[in-house]
Each structure stands twice: as C-alpha cells, then as structure tokens.
Enzyme design. Structure first.
Site, mmCIF file in Angstrom:
data_model
loop_
_atom_site.group_PDB
_atom_site.id
_atom_site.type_symbol
_atom_site.label_atom_id
_atom_site.label_comp_id
_atom_site.label_asym_id
_atom_site.label_seq_id
_atom_site.Cartn_x
_atom_site.Cartn_y
_atom_site.Cartn_z
ATOM 1 N N ASP A 18 -21.995 20.594 3.851
ATOM 2 C CA ASP A 18 -20.811 21.008 3.439
ATOM 3 C C ASP A 18 -20.347 20.473 2.098
ATOM 4 O O ASP A 18 -19.895 21.175 1.067
ATOM 5 C CB ASP A 18 -19.731 20.767 4.498
ATOM 6 C CG ASP A 18 -19.938 21.712 5.676
ATOM 7 O OD1 ASP A 18 -20.162 22.720 5.592
ATOM 8 O OD2 ASP A 18 -19.696 21.089 6.751
ATOM 9 N N ARG A 97 -9.693 9.213 9.926
ATOM 10 C CA ARG A 97 -9.385 9.999 8.713
ATOM 11 C C ARG A 97 -8.393 9.577 7.919
ATOM 12 O O ARG A 97 -8.804 9.647 6.622
ATOM 13 C CB ARG A 97 -9.204 11.519 9.178
ATOM 14 C CG ARG A 97 -10.329 12.183 10.020
ATOM 15 C CD ARG A 97 -11.741 12.122 8.815
ATOM 16 N NE ARG A 97 -12.645 12.862 9.590
ATOM 17 C CZ ARG A 97 -14.065 12.440 9.819
ATOM 18 N NH1 ARG A 97 -14.138 11.148 9.716
ATOM 19 N NH2 ARG A 97 -14.902 13.282 10.255
ATOM 20 N N ASP A 126 -9.700 17.988 10.799
ATOM 21 C CA ASP A 126 -9.791 16.922 9.459
ATOM 22 C C ASP A 126 -9.229 17.576 8.198
ATOM 23 O O ASP A 126 -8.498 16.680 7.478
ATOM 24 C CB ASP A 126 -11.269 16.829 9.365
ATOM 25 C CG ASP A 126 -11.990 15.953 10.336
ATOM 26 O OD1 ASP A 126 -11.256 15.248 11.098
ATOM 27 O OD2 ASP A 126 -13.254 15.814 10.524
ATOM 28 N N SER A 175 -23.307 19.078 14.543
ATOM 29 C CA SER A 175 -22.353 18.326 13.603
ATOM 30 C C SER A 175 -21.842 17.099 14.349
ATOM 31 O O SER A 175 -21.208 16.762 15.435
ATOM 32 C CB SER A 175 -20.999 19.322 13.312
ATOM 33 O OG SER A 175 -19.739 18.374 12.840
#
Length: 418
Positions: A18, A97, A126, A175
């Site tokens: 990504d 995060r 996220d 992932s």
C-alpha cells in the site's frame, strides 16, 4: 487536498504494498513535488525496518525512522489501569496509531512538509485514527488508497508495471500488524469466519500445552506494573520479556468477529501474551481491593475508555474525564498477584494487598460470627426482605391475571337474556 498542491508530503511508510505504490501516486495523481517516508518504531520486528529501508532506498525516498517504543509501552501499561480491552481483546493497534501519527506529524513539521499521507483503505479504522491527529494540524491530509479507490489486485499490477520493490509471500497474503502489545493477522482465507486457521498464522505464541506450567508474580503500585517476579524493569523490557515467557504457553490468542467504527464486521486474529497476563493480574487485584460499587461502576467507565481508545481518541476530553475516575480508584490498587501460565491460559491463583477489602474470619465457614457485633442470625431479617418487591409484583400480576380470566369466563357464559 488543496486546489494547487505543491511541496513535500510526509508518508506513513511501512515498505509494504500500500505505502510503496503511494509514493509515485502522490506525485502522479496529486501533483506534489516530493515524498518522504516516515516509519515509527512501536515494537515491530527488526526485519520490517530493514525491508522498509531497502524499499525506500530503491524508491529513492528520503526515509526517517522514529523510536517511539518507550512512549507506546508506557501508554500500554496505562491502559491496564482501565482494563483496556475492546470486545474481548487487548487494545494494541488502536493505541499505537495516535503515537505513530503524532511522531509523523512532528517529522513533517520539522522537514517543512505541506501535507501528510497514509496508505489506509476506506474500510478500516486506521484512516480515522491517523486523521484524528493530523486534522488538528494546518497540513493537508492525503489518503491515496481510499481516495483513488485502489484494490490490492490493482496495486500489485501497478507495482509490477512500474517495477516497484514489493515483496510477496505470506506478508502479501495476510495483513499483519505488529507492535509491542499485540500482533494482528487478517485477510486472505482468514476473512472467511468458518475457516479454521492453522498454527502457521501465529508467531508470538506456541501451541497451548507445549510448555510445562509455571507461575509469574506481578507487582502493582497504584495500578501501575512495577515488577515481575521482583524484577524492576523499564516498560519496554517488561512487555517484551512477558511476551516471550507467556507466549511459550500459548497465552494470549484471540480469534474474534470485530465491529469496526464504520459498522463493518470483520474477522481478526490477535496475539497478545504480555497484555493478557497483565490485564488478568490487574483485574484480580482490583477484585480484592475495590468495593462492590466501585467495581460495578468502573466496569462501565472502563468500557467507555476502551471505546475511545479503540477510536484512537486517547486525548479526547471525555477520555481524560474518564481517566480522572480511573486514577482515583487506582490509589488502592497496590499489591501482588500470582498468575499461572498453562495450556493457553493465564489464571490468577493468588492475590495480596494491604488494601484488601476482605476479612478471612468474617468470610470463613469455620467462624460462627461475622464480626463482633454481627452474627449469622442477623441475616434472617435481610433474607426476609430480599426479593420482597419482586415477590409482591409477581403476586399482584397473578391476581390481576386471575381476575381477567374470571371476567372472560363470565362473559363467555352470557346466554343473551335480559
């Protein structure tokens, strides 16, 4: 996105598919002059930093690495005070995060960037957690994967066409997100709720039953973990050591259907050995030192705190207000808890505290009296009152039902004569 973008973009960079495709897309599709990559260390495996560095080098990307392990570890231990779990598993990715987002923002400001970017999709959590931090700044926020509607298949084809350095294997099939507090695995066949995953998805935990049982003693002072088996360690070392120790017993595996913030229900697999041990120990100590009313109400406070933590809003006014209550309760959460590690479970098997709201003689079946001025016979009056209102309500309802049935029967025998 500005109408006339220019300057440099700070990209949250992992070196995965990504974020790798985001580098050229930010220039091609958004028109920015340059991109820098920022990787924040919250306890990922060393190989991830090596791969990110190699990928950045091949892309010609200026790459910054920020060490935030200590800050993140301290936040994780703070979450223990709130028994920080969301739908049954410890908060890991969610707490990481905001730490990552703040670190990237600092680099962006230091480097004079005009925008920030991430590689999150429009389906996950996220994107919201990053942007909750970034949108408080004056910088533009870009989300290429979400805004351009990219799929992983399209990204793979684009990467091949452009000759971008993207690794395949299980890292591409699943992932995986790893930090000090937890490791998450999702995607591919794991998206099928009926699929039974094999041992190959696990890395931190061995199959339950692989090691002989052992016990570990956790010491708390005012809700904070201060020692394990008498060894006073810094937050990072304490978590790392417990992860390894409890992981040998298969402790800390969660396979769950999780409700995301956007309403999507997803299948997630987590590993969190140290978190499981510490949360188990903390709850056990609270059960010893807090009153029934405190425990009951704190459950509601903890749940709300976990929801804010899951949303990445650890600095929200409500979160701080909740922490005010939590901190007050923690003034008595001092003592030790012995936890047994065996067969994939962490069980509290011993608790000790000078603040214990407990009297052995009062609770003992071998003692006739409860205290000097309370005897067992005093409970007779309590027993008579206990459930009185419920019994009365049931009796009233039965009487009303009987009257209604009698009226219905009388009406049914009316022969119509005046």
């Amino acid at each position: 996105m500005t109408s006339d973008p220019s300057g440099t973009v700070a990209l949250a960079f992992s070196g995965g598919l990504d974020t790798t495709v985001c580098v050229p897309l930010i220039k091609e599709e958004y028109g920015y002059d340059d991109v820098i990559g920022v990787t924040v260390d919250v306890g990922q495996p060393e190989k991830e930093f090596d791969e990110a560095e190699e990928t950045a080098e091949e892309l010609g990307l200026d790459h910054y690495v920020v060490d935030a392990k200590q800050e993140f570890a301290e936040l994780c231990l703070q979450s223990v005070k709130a028994n920080g779990t969301y739908q049954g598993y410890p908060l890991g990715t969610a707490l990481a995060r905001p730490v990552i987002a703040n670190a990237i923002l600092e680099v962006a400001e230091e480097q004079g960037c005009s925008a920030l970017a991430h590689g999150c999709t429009g389906k996950g959590n996220d994107q919201l957690r990053f942007e909750a931090v970034w949108r408080a700044s004056d910088l533009d926020v870009l989300a290429p994967v979400r805004e351009l509607g990219l799929t992983r298949e399209w990204e793979s084809e684009y990467a091949a066409e452009k000759g971008l350095p993207v690794e395949g294997g299980d890292g591409g099939r699943w992932s995986i997100d790893t930090n000090l507090w937890s490791r998450s695995v999702e995607g591919s066949e794991l998206e099928d709720p009926a699929h039974v995953p094999g041992e190959e998805i696990y890395d931190w935990t061995q199959a339950p039953g692989s090691a002989d049982p052992e016990t570990v003693e956790i010491e708390f002072e005012q809700g904070e973990v201060v020692a394990v088996d008498g060894d006073d360690q810094d937050a990072v070392s304490l978590i790392e050591d417990l992860n390894e120790r409890a992981g040998k017993h298969g402790v800390g595996r969660t396979d769950t259907m999780e409700d995301r913030m956007l309403g999507l229900k997803v299948r997630e697999n987590y590993e969190h050995p140290a978190a499981t041990v510490l949360l188990t120990a903390h709850e056990a100590l609270e059960s010893l030192v807090l009153t029934q009313e405190e425990r009951s109400f704190k459950t509601q406070i903890d749940q709300r705190w976990a929801e804010k933590g899951y949303e990445g809003l650890i600095d929200a006014p409500l979160t701080k207000a909740l922490e005010g209550f939590i901190e007050q309760t923690q003034t008595k959460v001092t003592g030790t808890v012995t936890v047994k590690l065996d067969g994939g479970q962490a069980r509290a098997v011993g608790r000790d505290s000078e603040y214990a709201v407990y009297s052995e003689s009062a609770a003992s079946f071998n003692e006739e009296a409860v205290t000097d001025d309370i005897t067992q016979d005093d409970a007779t009056g309590v027993a008579k009152y206990h459930g009185f209102q419920s019994r009365l309500a049931n009796r009233v309802a039965q009487n009303v039902a009987a009257k209604q049935a009698e009226a219905a029967t009388d009406g049914g025998t009316d022969d119509g004569e005046n």
